[in-house]
Write an enzyme that holds these catalytic residues in place. Structure first.
Site, PDB file in Angstrom:
ATOM      1  N   CYS A 134     -27.022 -27.259  30.074  1.00  0.00           N
ATOM      2  CA  CYS A 134     -26.186 -28.330  29.540  1.00  0.00           C
ATOM      3  C   CYS A 134     -24.949 -28.515  30.409  1.00  0.00           C
ATOM      4  O   CYS A 134     -24.465 -27.584  31.066  1.00  0.00           O
ATOM      5  CB  CYS A 134     -25.798 -28.043  28.088  1.00  0.00           C
ATOM      6  SG  CYS A 134     -24.896 -26.501  27.846  1.00  0.00           S
ATOM      7  N   TRP A 170     -55.796 -21.244  -5.996  1.00  0.00           N
ATOM      8  CA  TRP A 170     -55.486 -21.456  -4.583  1.00  0.00           C
ATOM      9  C   TRP A 170     -56.778 -21.773  -3.861  1.00  0.00           C
ATOM     10  O   TRP A 170     -57.799 -21.095  -4.060  1.00  0.00           O
ATOM     11  CB  TRP A 170     -54.848 -20.208  -3.961  1.00  0.00           C
ATOM     12  CG  TRP A 170     -53.506 -19.873  -4.523  1.00  0.00           C
ATOM     13  CD1 TRP A 170     -53.214 -18.907  -5.403  1.00  0.00           C
ATOM     14  CD2 TRP A 170     -52.254 -20.507  -4.199  1.00  0.00           C
ATOM     15  NE1 TRP A 170     -51.867 -18.872  -5.659  1.00  0.00           N
ATOM     16  CE2 TRP A 170     -51.263 -19.850  -4.923  1.00  0.00           C
ATOM     17  CE3 TRP A 170     -51.904 -21.557  -3.354  1.00  0.00           C
ATOM     18  CZ2 TRP A 170     -49.909 -20.223  -4.832  1.00  0.00           C
ATOM     19  CZ3 TRP A 170     -50.577 -21.916  -3.270  1.00  0.00           C
ATOM     20  CH2 TRP A 170     -49.592 -21.248  -4.003  1.00  0.00           C
ATOM     21  N   GLU A 197     -28.668 -19.120  28.853  1.00  0.00           N
ATOM     22  CA  GLU A 197     -28.084 -18.790  30.148  1.00  0.00           C
ATOM     23  C   GLU A 197     -26.901 -17.833  29.994  1.00  0.00           C
ATOM     24  O   GLU A 197     -26.740 -16.901  30.789  1.00  0.00           O
ATOM     25  CB  GLU A 197     -27.612 -20.066  30.863  1.00  0.00           C
ATOM     26  CG  GLU A 197     -28.716 -21.063  31.159  1.00  0.00           C
ATOM     27  CD  GLU A 197     -28.878 -22.118  30.072  1.00  0.00           C
ATOM     28  OE1 GLU A 197     -29.171 -23.276  30.431  1.00  0.00           O
ATOM     29  OE2 GLU A 197     -28.700 -21.786  28.877  1.00  0.00           O
ATOM     30  N   THR A 228     -58.956 -31.401  -1.710  1.00  0.00           N
ATOM     31  CA  THR A 228     -57.699 -30.654  -1.777  1.00  0.00           C
ATOM     32  C   THR A 228     -57.425 -30.072  -3.160  1.00  0.00           C
ATOM     33  O   THR A 228     -56.540 -29.242  -3.308  1.00  0.00           O
ATOM     34  CB  THR A 228     -56.516 -31.556  -1.396  1.00  0.00           C
ATOM     35  OG1 THR A 228     -56.423 -32.639  -2.319  1.00  0.00           O
ATOM     36  CG2 THR A 228     -56.706 -32.114   0.006  1.00  0.00           C
ATOM     37  N   PRO A 245     -52.769 -37.467  -1.097  1.00  0.00           N
ATOM     38  CA  PRO A 245     -53.649 -38.301  -0.270  1.00  0.00           C
ATOM     39  C   PRO A 245     -53.092 -39.685   0.061  1.00  0.00           C
ATOM     40  O   PRO A 245     -53.446 -40.251   1.092  1.00  0.00           O
ATOM     41  CB  PRO A 245     -54.930 -38.395  -1.101  1.00  0.00           C
ATOM     42  CG  PRO A 245     -54.523 -38.059  -2.505  1.00  0.00           C
ATOM     43  CD  PRO A 245     -53.405 -37.091  -2.378  1.00  0.00           C
ATOM     44  N   ALA A 283     -60.743 -32.437  -9.683  1.00  0.00           N
ATOM     45  CA  ALA A 283     -60.416 -33.756 -10.231  1.00  0.00           C
ATOM     46  C   ALA A 283     -59.238 -33.677 -11.191  1.00  0.00           C
ATOM     47  O   ALA A 283     -58.452 -34.627 -11.308  1.00  0.00           O
ATOM     48  CB  ALA A 283     -61.631 -34.346 -10.928  1.00  0.00           C
TER      49      ALA A 283
END
Length: 371
Positions: A78, A173, A55, A164, A307, A167
């Site tokens: 406010c 990536w 404002e 993800t 996980p 093992a």
């Protein structure tokens, strides 16, 4: 009666507010437009905590044209003195005639008092214009002020078969550069990033915002701070040489009994904050951790975890948004899953609704919310 003009002006204020998406923490994102009829005479947005509110920026631009004008602001002005004077008083002093507000401010220090101040001096006030769109600017601020906890986004990067990593733990990536850049922008929107000590020990992440990887952020204000990095670490096992500890701004939540350990004292000597919280057999008491983060002023929490911790958030229905980056690859049945969830029948399935779906480079990004 709300006219198309009023909606267009508030839409512009919302657009302005989004410019602060990376920079207003811990304050809410707010935009403001001042108009005389169809002509905008001033506009502004809150950029950083401690600096001028939306404002005040708009009033500065409008100058004398603010007298008798109409104000469109995404959040209730406010009414209290904080690091800056109250915006409601600034609007009164400027002599505005009418104020349209998107959402009320749930902060107990405001909570309707800003609108009351305006009405007391005869300024016409209308609230709720494009309320849903305005509320989406600040889900974390709204949730923390009403429920004492941050808005939780769980981020996952997975293959087509829901893995993800391999093992062995190899994961760099899964997704491409465009998706990783998108994650940097997601981090920059967050007040804090949470991970578990298992991820720290296995991957040694920094969990920082890397501005050079964010790419084009359009008209948004550049981030000037790093999110608080948070580690759930029951026994304070985080190595002092971990990359996540570099540069400080780290908070570790451990068991209360671990606070007096030598490892905890070594971490404290590095300037790391440690807090004792309850732990269960399967990990940290996440509700207590979220309450503690709310007390620290965290509005938006990003969870980037393994996980076990991810599974706890999902199982206990503590995720507000799931951001899933899915790469067009298979990692095989021995790869690690996104979340450890002991589900045995179809009746146990945990359902989500797709809120947004888009292509990010070669990968797909889904934003999902719990059903």
């Amino acid at each position: 009666m709300i006219l198309d003009r009023e909606r267009a002006m508030m839409a512009r204020a919302i657009q302005l507010a989004w410019r602060g998406r990376y920079s207003t923490h811990p304050n809410p994102r707010v935009g403001c437009v001042i108009a005389r009829g169809d002509r905008i005479v001033g506009e502004g947005w809150h950029e950083r905590a401690g600096e001028a509110h939306a404002e005040v920026q708009a009033l500065s631009q409008a100058g004398h044209d603010a007298r008798g004008a109409t104000v469109y602001v995404t959040l209730e002005p406010c009414s209290h003195y904080g690091r800056t004077p109250p915006c409601a008083k600034a609007l009164i002093d400027a002599g505005v005639a009418q104020v349209f507000v998107g959402t009320l401010d749930p902060n107990p220090a405001v909570a309707g008092r800003g609108l009351e101040m305006l009405r007391e001096v005869g300024i016409k006030v209308s609230e709720g214009l494009m309320a849903d769109e305005a509320a989406r600017l600040n889900p974390g601020f709204m949730k923390r002020m009403t429920r004492g906890r941050p808005w939780v986004r769980l981020k996952m990067a997975a293959s087509l078969d829901g893995r993800t990593s391999m093992a062995s733990g190899e994961s760099q990536w899964i997704t491409g550069a465009a998706a990783r850049g998108d994650v940097q922008r997601l981090r920059a929107m967050s007040d804090a990033i949470l991970t578990g000590v298992g991820t720290v020990l296995a991957d040694d992440p920094s969990l920082t915002v890397r501005r050079d990887e964010m790419g084009d952020i359009g008209d948004a204000t550049d981030p000037s701070r790093q999110p608080l990095r948070v580690i759930a670490d029951r026994d304070a096992r985080t190595p002092p040489t971990s990359r996540i500890l570099q540069g400080g701004n780290v908070h570790i939540f451990c068991a209360s009994s671990a606070l007096s350990s030598g490892q905890a004292q070594d971490l404290a000597a590095l300037g790391i904050s440690l807090t004792g919280v309850a732990w269960r057999d399967n990990g940290v008491d996440v509700p207590e951790l979220l309450d503690a983060l709310g007390e620290l002023g965290i509005n938006e929490l990003l969870v980037e975890a393994g996980p076990t911790l991810a599974g706890t958030f999902v199982r206990e229905n503590l995720v507000d948004e799931l951001w899933l980056y899915q790469a067009p690859v298979f990692l095989g049945s021995t790869g690690r899953p996104t979340a450890h969830l002991a589900l045995e029948t179809m009746a146990d399935k945990i359902q989500w609704r797709v809120q947004d779906r888009r292509q990010v480079g070669d990968d797909q990004r889904l934003i999902l919310v719990p059903r």
